[in-house]
Scaffold this motif. Sequence first.
Motif, PDB file in Angstrom:
ATOM      1  N   CYS A 125       1.125  -1.186  -0.305  1.00  0.00           N
ATOM      2  CA  CYS A 125      -0.054   0.270  -0.253  1.00  0.00           C
ATOM      3  C   CYS A 125       0.757   1.028  -0.056  1.00  0.00           C
ATOM      4  O   CYS A 125       0.232   2.767  -0.401  1.00  0.00           O
ATOM      5  N   ASN A 126       1.828   1.323   0.330  1.00  0.00           N
ATOM      6  CA  ASN A 126       3.492   2.708   0.275  1.00  0.00           C
ATOM      7  C   ASN A 126       2.825   3.052  -0.590  1.00  0.00           C
ATOM      8  O   ASN A 126       3.335   4.073  -0.883  1.00  0.00           O
ATOM      9  N   LEU A 127       2.757   2.474  -2.132  1.00  0.00           N
ATOM     10  CA  LEU A 127       3.237   3.008  -3.574  1.00  0.00           C
ATOM     11  C   LEU A 127       1.966   4.427  -3.548  1.00  0.00           C
ATOM     12  O   LEU A 127       1.748   5.215  -3.677  1.00  0.00           O
ATOM     13  N   PRO A 128       0.472   3.452  -3.587  1.00  0.00           N
ATOM     14  CA  PRO A 128       0.257   4.489  -3.904  1.00  0.00           C
ATOM     15  C   PRO A 128      -0.126   5.066  -3.165  1.00  0.00           C
ATOM     16  O   PRO A 128      -0.692   6.299  -3.274  1.00  0.00           O
ATOM     17  N   LEU A 129       0.347   5.297  -1.596  1.00  0.00           N
ATOM     18  CA  LEU A 129      -0.263   5.789  -0.568  1.00  0.00           C
ATOM     19  C   LEU A 129       0.631   6.929  -0.662  1.00  0.00           C
ATOM     20  O   LEU A 129       0.411   8.736  -0.536  1.00  0.00           O
ATOM     21  N   GLY A 130       1.767   6.914  -0.674  1.00  0.00           N
ATOM     22  CA  GLY A 130       3.240   7.812  -1.466  1.00  0.00           C
ATOM     23  C   GLY A 130       3.192   8.785  -2.906  1.00  0.00           C
ATOM     24  O   GLY A 130       2.814   9.702  -2.573  1.00  0.00           O
ATOM     25  N   VAL A 131       2.543   7.776  -3.635  1.00  0.00           N
ATOM     26  CA  VAL A 131       1.931   8.857  -4.580  1.00  0.00           C
ATOM     27  C   VAL A 131       1.264   9.865  -4.358  1.00  0.00           C
ATOM     28  O   VAL A 131       1.452  11.584  -4.203  1.00  0.00           O
ATOM     29  N   ALA A 132       0.012   9.347  -3.369  1.00  0.00           N
ATOM     30  CA  ALA A 132      -0.738  10.383  -3.270  1.00  0.00           C
ATOM     31  C   ALA A 132      -0.648  11.008  -2.729  1.00  0.00           C
ATOM     32  O   ALA A 132      -1.017  13.077  -2.413  1.00  0.00           O
ATOM     33  N   GLY A 133      -0.184  11.146  -1.377  1.00  0.00           N
ATOM     34  CA  GLY A 133       0.745  13.116  -0.121  1.00  0.00           C
ATOM     35  C   GLY A 133       1.771  12.889  -0.664  1.00  0.00           C
ATOM     36  O   GLY A 133       1.940  14.059  -0.750  1.00  0.00           O
ATOM     37  N   PHE A 134       2.809  12.301  -2.269  1.00  0.00           N
ATOM     38  CA  PHE A 134       3.776  13.643  -2.558  1.00  0.00           C
ATOM     39  C   PHE A 134       3.354  14.239  -2.807  1.00  0.00           C
ATOM     40  O   PHE A 134       3.261  15.677  -3.154  1.00  0.00           O
ATOM     41  N   ALA A 135       2.023  13.962  -4.345  1.00  0.00           N
ATOM     42  CA  ALA A 135       1.571  15.051  -5.306  1.00  0.00           C
ATOM     43  C   ALA A 135       0.583  16.133  -3.857  1.00  0.00           C
ATOM     44  O   ALA A 135       0.617  17.735  -4.221  1.00  0.00           O
ATOM     45  N   LEU A 136      -0.113  15.554  -3.160  1.00  0.00           N
ATOM     46  CA  LEU A 136      -0.606  16.525  -1.726  1.00  0.00           C
ATOM     47  C   LEU A 136       0.402  17.889  -1.494  1.00  0.00           C
ATOM     48  O   LEU A 136      -0.219  18.945  -1.585  1.00  0.00           O
ATOM     49  N   MET A 137       0.947  17.156  -0.610  1.00  0.00           N
ATOM     50  CA  MET A 137       1.998  18.067  -0.126  1.00  0.00           C
ATOM     51  C   MET A 137       2.803  19.052  -1.502  1.00  0.00           C
ATOM     52  O   MET A 137       2.980  20.608  -0.912  1.00  0.00           O
ATOM     53  N   VAL A 138       3.381  18.560  -2.393  1.00  0.00           N
ATOM     54  CA  VAL A 138       3.759  19.576  -2.972  1.00  0.00           C
ATOM     55  C   VAL A 138       3.054  20.459  -3.574  1.00  0.00           C
ATOM     56  O   VAL A 138       3.524  21.725  -3.970  1.00  0.00           O
ATOM     57  N   THR A 139       1.853  20.292  -4.230  1.00  0.00           N
ATOM     58  CA  THR A 139       1.073  20.930  -5.273  1.00  0.00           C
ATOM     59  C   THR A 139       0.990  21.644  -4.403  1.00  0.00           C
ATOM     60  O   THR A 139      -0.097  22.997  -3.828  1.00  0.00           O
ATOM     61  N   LEU A 140       0.143  21.448  -2.848  1.00  0.00           N
ATOM     62  CA  LEU A 140      -0.569  22.782  -1.895  1.00  0.00           C
ATOM     63  C   LEU A 140       0.644  23.220  -1.681  1.00  0.00           C
ATOM     64  O   LEU A 140      -0.128  24.171  -1.451  1.00  0.00           O
ATOM     65  N   PHE A 141       1.480  22.667  -0.924  1.00  0.00           N
ATOM     66  CA  PHE A 141       2.820  24.290  -0.688  1.00  0.00           C
ATOM     67  C   PHE A 141       2.974  24.588  -1.473  1.00  0.00           C
ATOM     68  O   PHE A 141       3.038  25.765  -1.151  1.00  0.00           O
ATOM     69  N   THR A 142       3.427  24.273  -2.884  1.00  0.00           N
ATOM     70  CA  THR A 142       4.364  24.883  -3.979  1.00  0.00           C
ATOM     71  C   THR A 142       2.848  26.078  -4.182  1.00  0.00           C
ATOM     72  O   THR A 142       3.023  27.277  -4.522  1.00  0.00           O
ATOM     73  N   ALA A 143       1.768  26.146  -4.650  1.00  0.00           N
ATOM     74  CA  ALA A 143       0.261  26.906  -4.689  1.00  0.00           C
ATOM     75  C   ALA A 143       0.250  27.452  -3.827  1.00  0.00           C
ATOM     76  O   ALA A 143       0.155  28.616  -4.137  1.00  0.00           O
ATOM     77  N   GLY A 144      -0.438  26.865  -2.357  1.00  0.00           N
ATOM     78  CA  GLY A 144       0.563  27.815  -1.739  1.00  0.00           C
ATOM     79  C   GLY A 144       1.294  29.029  -1.327  1.00  0.00           C
ATOM     80  O   GLY A 144       1.550  30.354  -1.465  1.00  0.00           O
ATOM     81  N   LEU A 145       2.513  29.028  -1.041  1.00  0.00           N
ATOM     82  CA  LEU A 145       3.883  29.443  -0.932  1.00  0.00           C
ATOM     83  C   LEU A 145       3.859  30.437  -2.085  1.00  0.00           C
ATOM     84  O   LEU A 145       4.105  31.395  -1.697  1.00  0.00           O
ATOM     85  N   GLY A 146       3.142  29.758  -3.417  1.00  0.00           N
ATOM     86  CA  GLY A 146       4.143  31.144  -4.388  1.00  0.00           C
ATOM     87  C   GLY A 146       2.973  31.919  -4.855  1.00  0.00           C
ATOM     88  O   GLY A 146       2.908  32.841  -5.394  1.00  0.00           O
ATOM     89  N   THR A 147       1.822  32.038  -4.114  1.00  0.00           N
ATOM     90  CA  THR A 147       0.577  33.041  -4.419  1.00  0.00           C
ATOM     91  C   THR A 147       0.333  33.662  -2.325  1.00  0.00           C
ATOM     92  O   THR A 147      -0.716  34.108  -2.687  1.00  0.00           O
ATOM     93  N   ALA A 148       1.037  33.097  -2.132  1.00  0.00           N
ATOM     94  CA  ALA A 148       0.809  33.660  -0.715  1.00  0.00           C
ATOM     95  C   ALA A 148       0.571  35.281  -0.480  1.00  0.00           C
ATOM     96  O   ALA A 148       0.038  36.080   0.434  1.00  0.00           O
TER      97      ALA A 148
END
Length: 227
Positions: A26-49
């Motif tokens: 289960c670690n691979l699909p959960l890792g893909v989801a977690g990585f995508a969410l963290m990178v997307t949210l924090f990159t977008a959030g910091l870029g528009t903060a």
Amino acid sequence: MGPTYSALDGTRPRPPVLGSLGYLLCNLPLGVAGFALMVTLFTAGLGTAIVWVGLPVLAAGVLIARAAGRFERARVHRMLGAYIPTPYKPLPEFGLQARWRARLTDGATWRDVLYLVLLLPLGIAEFTIVVTLWPVGLAATTLPFYCTYLPGGAYFFPAFDERWIVVDSPVDALPWAALGLIVLACAIALTRGMGTAHALFARAMLGPGPRARRLVESDTDRRGAVA
């Protein structure tokens, strides 16, 4: 001398093989989801903060990271038998700003984020090892039972057109079955070992920080001395 912190958290030293197998797969699909969410949210959030638009995005990232941390602690406990205490500092009862300040200054929040990012490369490595060893071991072990039912009435390695090795009877397949048992034994040992290693990694990342662990150990030692 009192017990150490690791002895107090309820972690079993050897997770079950099936639990470890399910967890690692289960670690691979959960890792893909977690990585995508963290990178997307924090990159977008910091870029528009700078225009305030990114603040709700960053807030969502923090809340998702903490929720995912709770989910991972429960998953590690359920599948690997390793209990991880909740590491978060108590939130103030009143004041939205004070509650968010507590979340953002809590090191456990950022360890949750880092764990979700690191879960992807770890998941890739663990998934690759598991899906390589187990199918190879099972296929070789059971080869005497199905080799004559394959196309051409035999097993051809590496392919039907490239017949370097031909296994056309259950007797010829017995050495390969023995090799398969060795591979399965290695798969069992590695699966349990990776499960144990990941449980220790999760406890270090998702559990209380070093200062909290030292406080618990000091308190335990004092209680042992009084007793």
